[in-house]
Design an enzyme around this catalytic site. Structure first.
Site, PDB file in Angstrom:
ATOM      1  N   LYS A  50       7.146   0.850  -0.579  1.00 13.28           N
ATOM      2  CA  LYS A  50       7.819   0.067  -1.592  1.00 13.28           C
ATOM      3  C   LYS A  50       7.118   0.149  -2.946  1.00 13.28           C
ATOM      4  O   LYS A  50       7.736   0.003  -3.997  1.00 13.28           O
ATOM      5  CB  LYS A  50       7.866  -1.419  -1.186  1.00 13.28           C
ATOM      6  CG  LYS A  50       8.637  -1.757   0.058  1.00 13.28           C
ATOM      7  CD  LYS A  50       8.525  -3.278   0.279  1.00 13.28           C
ATOM      8  CE  LYS A  50       9.187  -3.722   1.545  1.00 13.28           C
ATOM      9  NZ  LYS A  50       8.986  -5.164   1.783  1.00 13.28           N
ATOM     10  N   GLY A  51       5.816   0.324  -2.909  1.00 14.42           N
ATOM     11  CA  GLY A  51       4.996   0.116  -4.090  1.00 14.42           C
ATOM     12  C   GLY A  51       5.308   0.986  -5.285  1.00 14.42           C
ATOM     13  O   GLY A  51       5.083   0.593  -6.431  1.00 14.42           O
ATOM     14  N   GLU A 109       4.019   8.455  -6.048  1.00 12.42           N
ATOM     15  CA  GLU A 109       3.218   7.426  -5.393  1.00 12.42           C
ATOM     16  C   GLU A 109       2.793   6.354  -6.388  1.00 12.42           C
ATOM     17  O   GLU A 109       2.755   6.601  -7.596  1.00 12.42           O
ATOM     18  CB  GLU A 109       1.960   8.065  -4.783  1.00 12.42           C
ATOM     19  CG  GLU A 109       2.119   8.497  -3.339  1.00 12.42           C
ATOM     20  CD  GLU A 109       1.911   7.338  -2.386  1.00 12.42           C
ATOM     21  OE1 GLU A 109       2.178   6.180  -2.782  1.00 12.42           O
ATOM     22  OE2 GLU A 109       1.487   7.570  -1.245  1.00 12.42           O
ATOM     23  N   ASP A 110       2.450   5.176  -5.854  1.00  9.47           N
ATOM     24  CA  ASP A 110       1.892   4.124  -6.704  1.00  9.47           C
ATOM     25  C   ASP A 110       0.391   4.302  -6.867  1.00  9.47           C
ATOM     26  O   ASP A 110      -0.143   4.226  -7.958  1.00  9.47           O
ATOM     27  CB  ASP A 110       2.231   2.734  -6.170  1.00  9.47           C
ATOM     28  CG  ASP A 110       1.834   2.545  -4.708  1.00  9.47           C
ATOM     29  OD1 ASP A 110       1.419   3.523  -4.047  1.00  9.47           O
ATOM     30  OD2 ASP A 110       1.954   1.402  -4.208  1.00  9.47           O
ATOM     31  N   ASP A 113      -5.788   6.532  -2.848  1.00  8.19           N
ATOM     32  CA  ASP A 113      -7.198   6.161  -2.697  1.00  8.19           C
ATOM     33  C   ASP A 113      -7.828   6.955  -1.561  1.00  8.19           C
ATOM     34  O   ASP A 113      -8.450   7.980  -1.795  1.00  8.19           O
ATOM     35  CB  ASP A 113      -7.385   4.651  -2.544  1.00  8.19           C
ATOM     36  CG  ASP A 113      -6.395   4.000  -1.608  1.00  8.19           C
ATOM     37  OD1 ASP A 113      -5.841   4.680  -0.728  1.00  8.19           O
ATOM     38  OD2 ASP A 113      -6.185   2.781  -1.735  1.00  8.19           O
ATOM     39  N   PHE A 172      -9.518  -3.717  -5.572  1.00  9.35           N
ATOM     40  CA  PHE A 172      -8.168  -3.923  -5.044  1.00  9.35           C
ATOM     41  C   PHE A 172      -7.259  -4.413  -6.148  1.00  9.35           C
ATOM     42  O   PHE A 172      -7.496  -5.476  -6.736  1.00  9.35           O
ATOM     43  CB  PHE A 172      -8.164  -4.912  -3.881  1.00  9.35           C
ATOM     44  CG  PHE A 172      -6.864  -4.865  -3.111  1.00  9.35           C
ATOM     45  CD1 PHE A 172      -6.671  -3.925  -2.115  1.00  9.35           C
ATOM     46  CD2 PHE A 172      -5.828  -5.735  -3.409  1.00  9.35           C
ATOM     47  CE1 PHE A 172      -5.477  -3.857  -1.423  1.00  9.35           C
ATOM     48  CE2 PHE A 172      -4.625  -5.668  -2.726  1.00  9.35           C
ATOM     49  CZ  PHE A 172      -4.448  -4.719  -1.726  1.00  9.35           C
ATOM     50  N   ASP A 179       1.052  -4.460  -4.025  1.00  7.44           N
ATOM     51  CA  ASP A 179       1.099  -5.797  -3.433  1.00  7.44           C
ATOM     52  C   ASP A 179      -0.166  -6.147  -2.663  1.00  7.44           C
ATOM     53  O   ASP A 179      -0.994  -5.294  -2.341  1.00  7.44           O
ATOM     54  CB  ASP A 179       2.286  -5.896  -2.468  1.00  7.44           C
ATOM     55  CG  ASP A 179       2.024  -5.160  -1.154  1.00  7.44           C
ATOM     56  OD1 ASP A 179       2.094  -5.798  -0.084  1.00  7.44           O
ATOM     57  OD2 ASP A 179       1.752  -3.940  -1.192  1.00  7.44           O
ATOM     58  N   ARG A 185       4.088  -7.904  -6.406  1.00  7.02           N
ATOM     59  CA  ARG A 185       4.814  -6.701  -6.834  1.00  7.02           C
ATOM     60  C   ARG A 185       5.578  -6.968  -8.137  1.00  7.02           C
ATOM     61  O   ARG A 185       5.878  -6.048  -8.889  1.00  7.02           O
ATOM     62  CB  ARG A 185       5.816  -6.254  -5.766  1.00  7.02           C
ATOM     63  CG  ARG A 185       5.224  -5.802  -4.451  1.00  7.02           C
ATOM     64  CD  ARG A 185       6.313  -5.160  -3.589  1.00  7.02           C
ATOM     65  NE  ARG A 185       5.920  -4.984  -2.206  1.00  7.02           N
ATOM     66  CZ  ARG A 185       5.244  -3.928  -1.726  1.00  7.02           C
ATOM     67  NH1 ARG A 185       4.884  -2.965  -2.564  1.00  7.02           N
ATOM     68  NH2 ARG A 185       4.944  -3.836  -0.444  1.00  7.02           N
TER      69      ARG A 185
END
Length: 205
Positions: A50-51, A109-110, A113, A172, A179, A185
């Site tokens: 979703k990100g 992609e969001d 990492d 983070f 999220d 979000r």
């Protein structure tokens, strides 16, 4: 941001205006690099839900402003539980889009990492015989080469995104699609999550 989020963040990392400016630059670069190809074929832009959705929508809008043709596709995956990568990548959309075959594909992609999500899904793209496939990510996290969030030694082969919006420190982050257990979000900016936000808990699906 909403008043219910007061105290949930430790600091602002990237503003909405910075995101817009960088996304426009990436779209311009894509338009230039694929100019010859897109005279006869559209790009295939695959959103990793979703990100990625806010960044994906903004990127698509900017590509439209560049008059670059594209096809939209969506795949949902999940690799995080809380603020830690789970080590398992769950794919909700198993059937890969047929539009991938024989076309230039941009996987959007969001954040990249540990690279576990890309390592899990990229072979599925290659199996579809695209003309090419590249990764475009809004964020790339700078992790210690000898450590990752799953406790690994960092020695596994990592897929490197070709197009990166921002390189960020190992913190983070939430907002603009990212999220913490389905919360935050909705934020326009990207923030570093604070202890109060972690304690609040979120609403895991």
């Amino acid at each position: 941001y909403p008043s219910m989020y007061n105290g949930h963040f430790s600091k602002l990392l990237i503003s909405h205006e910075q995101i817009k400016e960088r996304t426009k630059a990436i779209a311009t670069l894509l338009s230039q690099q694929y100019d010859t190809y897109t005279k006869t074929q559209p790009l295939v832009l695959v959103c990793i839900l979703k990100g990625s959705s806010p960044f994906y929508n903004m990127l698509c809008s900017e590509l439209s402003s560049c008059s670059t043709p594209y096809i939209t596709e969506f795949i949902r995956v999940k690799s995080y539980v809380g603020n830690t990568s789970s080590g398992n990548v769950k794919m909700y959309h198993v059937d890969m889009p047929k539009s991938i075959t024989g076309r230039n594909v941009i996987v959007v992609e969001d954040i990249v990492d540990t690279g576990m999500t890309l390592s899990a899904i990229m072979p599925k793209f290659y199996d579809c015989s695209p003309e090419s496939v590249q990764v475009c990510t809004l964020l790339e996290k700078r992790l210690d080469n000898h450590r990752n969030q799953n406790g690994g030694d960092g020695s596994d082969d990592k897929i490197v995104p070709k197009y990166v919006g921002f390189s960020i420190p190992d913190e983070f982050v939430i907002g603009f699609g990212l999220d913490y257990n389905e919360m935050y979000r909705d934020l326009r900016d990207i923030w570093v999550l604070g202890q109060k936000g972690i304690d609040f808990g979120g609403y895991s699906d």
